[in-house]
Design a protein around this motif. Structure first.
Motif, mmCIF file in Angstrom:
data_model
loop_
_atom_site.group_PDB
_atom_site.id
_atom_site.type_symbol
_atom_site.label_atom_id
_atom_site.label_comp_id
_atom_site.label_asym_id
_atom_site.label_seq_id
_atom_site.Cartn_x
_atom_site.Cartn_y
_atom_site.Cartn_z
ATOM 1 N N ASP A 1 0.825 -1.207 0.000
ATOM 2 C CA ASP A 1 0.000 0.000 0.000
ATOM 3 C C ASP A 1 0.862 1.261 0.000
ATOM 4 O O ASP A 1 0.572 2.229 -0.714
ATOM 5 C CB ASP A 1 -0.929 0.009 1.214
ATOM 6 C CG ASP A 1 -2.037 -1.026 1.125
ATOM 7 O OD1 ASP A 1 -2.266 -1.563 0.015
ATOM 8 O OD2 ASP A 1 -2.677 -1.306 2.153
ATOM 9 N N ARG A 2 1.917 1.230 0.789
ATOM 10 C CA ARG A 2 2.785 2.408 0.864
ATOM 11 C C ARG A 2 3.539 2.617 -0.448
ATOM 12 O O ARG A 2 3.725 3.761 -0.897
ATOM 13 C CB ARG A 2 3.768 2.227 2.024
ATOM 14 C CG ARG A 2 4.793 3.343 2.180
ATOM 15 C CD ARG A 2 4.170 4.641 2.625
ATOM 16 N NE ARG A 2 5.191 5.658 2.789
ATOM 17 C CZ ARG A 2 5.656 6.446 1.817
ATOM 18 N NH1 ARG A 2 5.148 6.335 0.584
ATOM 19 N NH2 ARG A 2 6.598 7.341 2.058
ATOM 20 N N ALA A 3 3.972 1.523 -1.086
ATOM 21 C CA ALA A 3 4.665 1.630 -2.368
ATOM 22 C C ALA A 3 3.750 2.237 -3.430
ATOM 23 O O ALA A 3 4.151 3.126 -4.196
ATOM 24 C CB ALA A 3 5.176 0.269 -2.810
ATOM 25 N N LEU A 4 2.521 1.749 -3.499
ATOM 26 C CA LEU A 4 1.577 2.284 -4.469
ATOM 27 C C LEU A 4 1.302 3.767 -4.215
ATOM 28 O O LEU A 4 1.229 4.573 -5.147
ATOM 29 C CB LEU A 4 0.278 1.489 -4.437
ATOM 30 C CG LEU A 4 0.366 0.029 -4.903
ATOM 31 C CD1 LEU A 4 -0.953 -0.694 -4.658
ATOM 32 C CD2 LEU A 4 0.753 -0.043 -6.374
ATOM 33 N N ALA A 5 1.173 4.132 -2.951
ATOM 34 C CA ALA A 5 0.929 5.534 -2.610
ATOM 35 C C ALA A 5 2.118 6.415 -2.994
ATOM 36 O O ALA A 5 1.946 7.600 -3.303
ATOM 37 C CB ALA A 5 0.632 5.664 -1.122
ATOM 38 N N ALA A 6 3.323 5.834 -2.979
ATOM 39 C CA ALA A 6 4.522 6.588 -3.345
ATOM 40 C C ALA A 6 4.706 6.687 -4.856
ATOM 41 O O ALA A 6 5.640 7.353 -5.315
ATOM 42 C CB ALA A 6 5.753 5.936 -2.716
ATOM 43 N N GLY A 7 3.842 6.018 -5.628
ATOM 44 C CA GLY A 7 3.936 6.075 -7.078
ATOM 45 C C GLY A 7 4.766 4.984 -7.705
ATOM 46 O O GLY A 7 5.119 5.066 -8.888
ATOM 47 N N VAL A 8 5.109 3.957 -6.930
ATOM 48 C CA VAL A 8 5.886 2.829 -7.465
ATOM 49 C C VAL A 8 5.012 2.004 -8.385
ATOM 50 O O VAL A 8 3.827 1.766 -8.122
ATOM 51 C CB VAL A 8 6.413 1.958 -6.303
ATOM 52 C CG1 VAL A 8 7.092 0.690 -6.830
ATOM 53 C CG2 VAL A 8 7.371 2.759 -5.423
ATOM 54 N N SER A 9 5.580 1.529 -9.483
ATOM 55 C CA SER A 9 4.894 0.610 -10.389
ATOM 56 C C SER A 9 5.211 -0.821 -9.971
ATOM 57 O O SER A 9 6.379 -1.198 -9.860
ATOM 58 C CB SER A 9 5.360 0.844 -11.829
ATOM 59 O OG SER A 9 4.923 -0.181 -12.687
ATOM 60 N N LEU A 10 4.174 -1.615 -9.697
ATOM 61 C CA LEU A 10 4.337 -3.017 -9.294
ATOM 62 C C LEU A 10 3.832 -3.925 -10.396
ATOM 63 O O LEU A 10 2.676 -3.815 -10.817
ATOM 64 C CB LEU A 10 3.563 -3.304 -8.003
ATOM 65 C CG LEU A 10 3.900 -2.470 -6.772
ATOM 66 C CD1 LEU A 10 3.026 -2.892 -5.594
ATOM 67 C CD2 LEU A 10 5.371 -2.608 -6.413
ATOM 68 N N CYS A 11 4.681 -4.821 -10.845
ATOM 69 C CA CYS A 11 4.319 -5.732 -11.932
ATOM 70 C C CYS A 11 4.553 -7.164 -11.474
ATOM 71 O O CYS A 11 5.706 -7.595 -11.309
ATOM 72 C CB CYS A 11 5.146 -5.442 -13.179
ATOM 73 S SG CYS A 11 4.995 -3.762 -13.792
ATOM 74 N N TYR A 12 3.487 -7.916 -11.270
ATOM 75 C CA TYR A 12 3.573 -9.308 -10.851
ATOM 76 C C TYR A 12 3.689 -10.226 -12.066
ATOM 77 O O TYR A 12 3.478 -9.808 -13.202
ATOM 78 C CB TYR A 12 2.355 -9.675 -10.002
ATOM 79 C CG TYR A 12 2.269 -8.890 -8.724
ATOM 80 C CD1 TYR A 12 1.415 -7.801 -8.603
ATOM 81 C CD2 TYR A 12 3.071 -9.214 -7.624
ATOM 82 C CE1 TYR A 12 1.350 -7.059 -7.441
ATOM 83 C CE2 TYR A 12 3.008 -8.489 -6.462
ATOM 84 C CZ TYR A 12 2.147 -7.405 -6.366
ATOM 85 O OH TYR A 12 2.099 -6.679 -5.215
ATOM 86 N N ASN A 13 4.041 -11.486 -11.783
ATOM 87 C CA ASN A 13 4.174 -12.482 -12.838
ATOM 88 C C ASN A 13 5.135 -11.995 -13.927
ATOM 89 O O ASN A 13 4.936 -12.242 -15.111
ATOM 90 C CB ASN A 13 2.796 -12.803 -13.435
ATOM 91 C CG ASN A 13 2.780 -14.134 -14.163
ATOM 92 O OD1 ASN A 13 3.522 -15.047 -13.827
ATOM 93 N ND2 ASN A 13 1.949 -14.237 -15.185
#
Length: 398
Positions: free
Chosen positions: A137-149
């Motif tokens: 949640d904190r990463a997303l709020a900081a604007g980080v792009s998360l890519c699974y798989n």
């Protein structure tokens, strides 16, 4: 450089970010979406980098391996630096002391007060999924792009950037790459020698969540003839049991064998362990894994690629510092990059600030494990004293 980031939701679907993030420092690829990778991503995003995290597993929950996690005071201090300590304390169980040792019958032997860092308890315990959710949640709020798989197939460590080929065939270029992909790191071969591998300690550990008994208000360690049982509070009503024991390398157990095997190992114990043993269900969700260690030689970078966490300092769990050191890595790396004008200078400072600290943890944890496997061979070994010493060292500034 101005970069528009795109944020993936926890299910792994990509979508435009709620806000445009102005990035002046460059673009970073973090390989690995575990505790260290997410902590590093947050710290770098807060420092003004555009950050993309790729995680091999398919979603948020599949990257969580284990039951609960120990957060010493130094881990909480590092989590506070990335805005996550308060949420961890709210989700977990904060203690007033580090731990207590019992004999095989359950009688108290020695207390371990732990180290004090102003503003934080000696230890907080919480479930791994809770921690992972907080970091995500904190990463997303900081604007980080998360890519699974998603992972990479090739890195080209160039003078002006790192060319990355992803497993879907797409390509991109990043200003730097952080290898946070764990003890079996695939990024490590681009920085260190190919044959560098973690070493099996000779122990393996059982772990299982249990209802919290009233006396589990800190870490409880109970020494027995064939290993050591530990209890860690991870919530008002929840704790986890771990059992470290000598184990032949490569021996595997089926899921339906785990509870019976664990009960057999716990049979000599009285007191708290005996009570918990009698209530251990046959279908209990037991995690079983080998204990390995590694301290990679410096430097921990080559060109524009740098390593953190288990990729360079795999730590056995005896001091509860594995995740703490990975989080500290991310905070220190971001601090070095924020202040330095030269990339090599930043990476060199990062390793210089981290190496001896991590080496102390790796070697001390290994020494405790060796003592547990053969106490007679180490008659003067002071388990509680070494633990206290290390915790006090970890309370020093990073």
């Amino acid at each position: 450089m101005i970069v528009i980031t795109f944020v993936a939701d926890p299910a792994g679907r990509a979508g435009p970010a709620d806000r445009v993030v102005a990035v002046e420092r460059g673009r970073v690829l973090v390989v690995g979406g575990g505790i260290g990778g997410l902590s590093t991503a947050i710290a770098l995003a807060d420092a003004g980098f555009g950050v993309r995290v790729v995680e091999l597993r398919e979603n948020l929950h599949s990257s969580v391996y284990g039951v609960g996690i120990i957060q010493p005071a130094n881990a909480l201090r590092a989590l506070d630096a990335i805005g996550c300590a308060e949420a961890c304390l709210a989700a977990g169980y904060a203690t007033t002391a580090w731990g207590r040792m019992l004999d095989v019958d359950g009688n108290p032997v020695r207390d371990m007060p732990g180290a004090r860092i102003p503003g934080f308890p000696p230890m907080n315990g919480l479930t791994r999924p809770s921690l992972h959710g907080i970091l995500t949640d904190r990463a997303l709020a900081a604007g980080v792009s998360l890519c699974y798989n998603t992972t990479f197939t090739e890195l080209d460590n160039g003078r002006d950037g790192v060319g990355v080929v992803f497993d879907d065939g797409t390509e991109d270029v990043f200003d730097l790459v952080v290898g946070a992909d764990g003890v079996r790191s695939q990024v490590r071969r681009y920085v260190l020698r190919e044959d560098l591998r973690p070493v099996y300690l000779g122990q393996s550990a059982f772990r299982v969540n249990i209802p919290r008994e009233p006396e589990i208000d800190r870490i409880i360690l109970q020494h027995g003839p064939g290993g050591i049982v530990g209890f860690v509070p991870i919530g008002p009503e929840l704790a986890y049991l771990f059992y470290n024991t000598t184990w032949p390398e490569g021996r595997r157990l089926g899921r339906d064998e785990l509870a019976g095997e664990l009960r057999r190992h716990l049979a000599p114990f009285g007191g708290l362990t005996a009570r918990v043993r009698e209530n251990l269900a046959d279908d209990a969700e037991i995690v079983f894994r080998p204990e390995e260690w590694l301290i990679a030689p410096a430097p921990w970078h080559r060109g524009r690629i740098v390593l953190i966490g288990d990729a360079v300092h795999a730590i056995t769990p005896h001091l509860g510092q594995g995740a703490a050191q990975a989080i500290e890595d991310g905070v220190v790396l971001a601090d070095c990059l924020r202040r330095a004008t030269d990339l090599d200078e930043a990476f060199t400072e990062y390793t210089g600030r981290r190496y001896e600290r991590c080496k102390l943890i790796v070697e001390s944890s290994k020494a405790i494990g060796e003592f547990e496997m053969d106490p007679a061979a180490h008659p003067r070994f002071d388990h509680a004293g070494l633990t206290q010493h290390v915790l006090q060292e970890m309370a020093l500034p990073v």
